[in-house]
Scaffold this motif. Structure first.
Motif, PDB file in Angstrom:
ATOM      1  N   LYS A 138     -42.665  32.247 -72.946  1.00  0.00           N
ATOM      2  CA  LYS A 138     -42.819  32.473 -71.515  1.00  0.00           C
ATOM      3  C   LYS A 138     -44.067  31.729 -71.035  1.00  0.00           C
ATOM      4  CE  LYS A 138     -39.357  35.346 -70.840  1.00  0.00           C
ATOM      5  NZ  LYS A 138     -38.173  34.965 -70.047  1.00  0.00           N
ATOM      6  N   GLY A 139     -43.877  30.865 -70.057  1.00  0.00           N
ATOM      7  CA  GLY A 139     -44.997  30.068 -69.555  1.00  0.00           C
ATOM      8  C   GLY A 139     -45.275  28.811 -70.350  1.00  0.00           C
ATOM      9  N   ALA A 140     -44.369  28.425 -71.260  1.00  0.00           N
ATOM     10  CA  ALA A 140     -44.573  27.227 -72.081  1.00  0.00           C
ATOM     11  C   ALA A 140     -44.569  25.960 -71.233  1.00  0.00           C
ATOM     12  CB  ALA A 140     -43.503  27.144 -73.162  1.00  0.00           C
ATOM     13  N   PHE A 195     -40.042  28.593 -69.086  1.00  0.00           N
ATOM     14  CA  PHE A 195     -41.104  27.586 -69.185  1.00  0.00           C
ATOM     15  C   PHE A 195     -41.801  27.418 -67.835  1.00  0.00           C
ATOM     16  CE2 PHE A 195     -39.466  26.799 -73.205  1.00  0.00           C
ATOM     17  CZ  PHE A 195     -40.023  25.698 -73.845  1.00  0.00           C
ATOM     18  N   ALA A 196     -43.103  27.182 -67.874  1.00  0.00           N
ATOM     19  CA  ALA A 196     -43.857  26.985 -66.641  1.00  0.00           C
ATOM     20  C   ALA A 196     -43.716  25.560 -66.118  1.00  0.00           C
ATOM     21  CB  ALA A 196     -45.333  27.298 -66.867  1.00  0.00           C
ATOM     22  N   ALA A 197     -43.687  24.583 -67.033  1.00  0.00           N
ATOM     23  CA  ALA A 197     -43.688  23.191 -66.582  1.00  0.00           C
ATOM     24  C   ALA A 197     -43.186  22.265 -67.667  1.00  0.00           C
ATOM     25  CB  ALA A 197     -45.094  22.762 -66.147  1.00  0.00           C
ATOM     26  N   VAL A 198     -42.814  21.070 -67.232  1.00  0.00           N
ATOM     27  CA  VAL A 198     -42.408  20.003 -68.136  1.00  0.00           C
ATOM     28  C   VAL A 198     -42.901  18.694 -67.547  1.00  0.00           C
ATOM     29  CG1 VAL A 198     -40.153  19.734 -66.996  1.00  0.00           C
ATOM     30  CG2 VAL A 198     -40.450  18.954 -69.347  1.00  0.00           C
ATOM     31  N   GLU A 237     -37.709  27.921 -62.105  1.00  0.00           N
ATOM     32  CA  GLU A 237     -39.007  28.449 -62.527  1.00  0.00           C
ATOM     33  C   GLU A 237     -39.892  27.369 -63.116  1.00  0.00           C
ATOM     34  OE1 GLU A 237     -40.728  31.893 -65.574  1.00  0.00           O
ATOM     35  OE2 GLU A 237     -38.746  32.111 -64.661  1.00  0.00           O
ATOM     36  N   THR A 238     -39.285  26.373 -63.744  1.00  0.00           N
ATOM     37  CA  THR A 238     -40.038  25.302 -64.404  1.00  0.00           C
ATOM     38  C   THR A 238     -40.411  24.212 -63.406  1.00  0.00           C
ATOM     39  OG1 THR A 238     -38.869  25.715 -66.476  1.00  0.00           O
ATOM     40  CG2 THR A 238     -40.017  23.613 -66.266  1.00  0.00           C
ATOM     41  N   ALA A 279     -51.592  22.677 -73.145  1.00  0.00           N
ATOM     42  CA  ALA A 279     -50.946  21.621 -72.368  1.00  0.00           C
ATOM     43  C   ALA A 279     -51.146  21.858 -70.874  1.00  0.00           C
ATOM     44  CB  ALA A 279     -49.454  21.551 -72.700  1.00  0.00           C
ATOM     45  N   ALA A 280     -51.055  23.114 -70.445  1.00  0.00           N
ATOM     46  CA  ALA A 280     -51.278  23.436 -69.033  1.00  0.00           C
ATOM     47  C   ALA A 280     -52.681  23.017 -68.609  1.00  0.00           C
ATOM     48  CB  ALA A 280     -51.060  24.927 -68.783  1.00  0.00           C
ATOM     49  N   ASP A 281     -53.666  23.263 -69.482  1.00  0.00           N
ATOM     50  CA  ASP A 281     -55.036  22.882 -69.174  1.00  0.00           C
ATOM     51  C   ASP A 281     -55.186  21.365 -69.062  1.00  0.00           C
ATOM     52  OD1 ASP A 281     -55.862  25.513 -69.142  1.00  0.00           O
ATOM     53  OD2 ASP A 281     -56.651  25.489 -71.187  1.00  0.00           O
TER      54      ASP A 281
END
Length: 307
Positions: A20-22, A52-55, A79-80, A299-301
């Motif tokens: 969740k949030g990957a 997933f949060a983002a790609v 959501e992504t 990765a988000a950072d």
């Protein structure tokens, strides 16, 4: 329901919660000149269902920021978040600061130094026997993108690209250049104010030792490992699970990013890659929090999702 069935369901739920949030910051969805199993929208739908949060989509031949913008605009229910970046290969003019600026202006997240057009990659092709599935069939073969002049000085265009990254907050990824070149360029990038650095798959192509990898992490780079090279079931597997643990322990989970580097035909899907990776990391003894950092937070950072 048997005990093994219950345990399997519990493991599946645990993996889903960790994901969740990957964020997958390196994935090869289509359209592309090379065969792809999923396109950008199909990938976004797949990853959204998994929370997933983002790609960040990556194509060796074009900046995908326009596709990403259209998906976010027309499918706000996903959501992504879909982002992209640019790879400084021949098709975009190599070291093209104009293209990098444009990518940043369209909310791109990463600029990759040359991959298929890296001089190091072209040498690696000769020794490995690998060739891009589209290069010789549809377009002319890649030619090397020079980074340094005859005296070993960085070309002005490269310095311009570094300045654009510093000014815009784009993450700079090493691509397929040799690790010796990465060290010089990342050191200069830091001097010029680039804050987000990604060392691309030290396990293959770039000629990196463990000592090289640790040195780049100590410079402030996140070390990004391509799951495609490590996972059973991946047609690109060249490394073992035990080697993955060595790489992670070398710099610690807090400086490690696990990306899929998947999306090609005939292999694991990007989501399967992440699910298998989480199961592998659990088996290796990493905690849920450590794994979440490697598949999400780090990765988000580095792409600036967390400010």
């Amino acid at each position: 329901m048997t005990t093994s069935d219950t345990q399997a369901l519990e493991q599946e739920a645990r993996i889903a919660e960790i994901l969740k949030g990957a964020v997958d910051p390196h994935v090869h969805s289509g359209p592309s000149i090379a065969p792809r199993a999923v396109d950008h929208l199909e990938l976004a739908r797949m990853l959204s269902e998994a929370g997933f949060a983002a790609v960040v989509t990556k194509d060796h031949d074009y900046s995908g920021v326009m596709c990403a913008t259209m998906i976010q605009h027309h499918f706000p229910e996903l959501e992504t978040q879909v982002f992209s970046g640019i790879v400084l290969n021949n098709v975009v003019g190599g070291l093209n600061p104009y293209a990098v600026e444009h990518t940043a202006a369209m909310d791109g997240k990463i600029v990759w130094l040359p991959t298929l057009a890296a001089e190091n990659h072209l040498k690696w092709e000769v020794t490995s026997g690998w060739s891009h599935p589209a290069s010789t069939q549809k377009i002319r073969p890649a030619s090397g993108v020079a980074l340094f002049d005859d005296e070993g000085r960085m070309l002005p265009e490269l310095l311009d690209v570094l300045d654009v990254c510093a000014a815009t907050g784009l993450a700079l990824a090493s691509g397929h250049i040799h690790v010796s070149e990465t060290k010089k360029i990342f050191a200069e990038a830091k001097r010029r104010g680039v804050e987000r650095l990604i060392f691309t798959h030290p396990e293959d192509i770039v000629g990196a030792s463990l000592e090289d990898t640790l040195e780049l992490a100590d410079m402030g780079a996140q070390v990004e490992h391509s799951l495609a090279f490590f996972l059973e079931g991946s047609k690109f597997r060249t490394r073992t699970t035990e080697e993955l643990k060595v790489f992670i322990d070398l710099v610690g989970p807090e400086r490690t990013i696990l990306c899929s580097d998947l999306g090609q035909v005939g292999t694991l899907t990007p989501l399967e890659g992440f699910q298998n990776a989480v199961a592998t990391c659990l088996a290796l003894g990493y905690s849920d929090a450590q794994i979440h950092a490697m598949v999400a937070t780090n990765a988000a950072d580095v792409i600036g999702l967390n400010g």
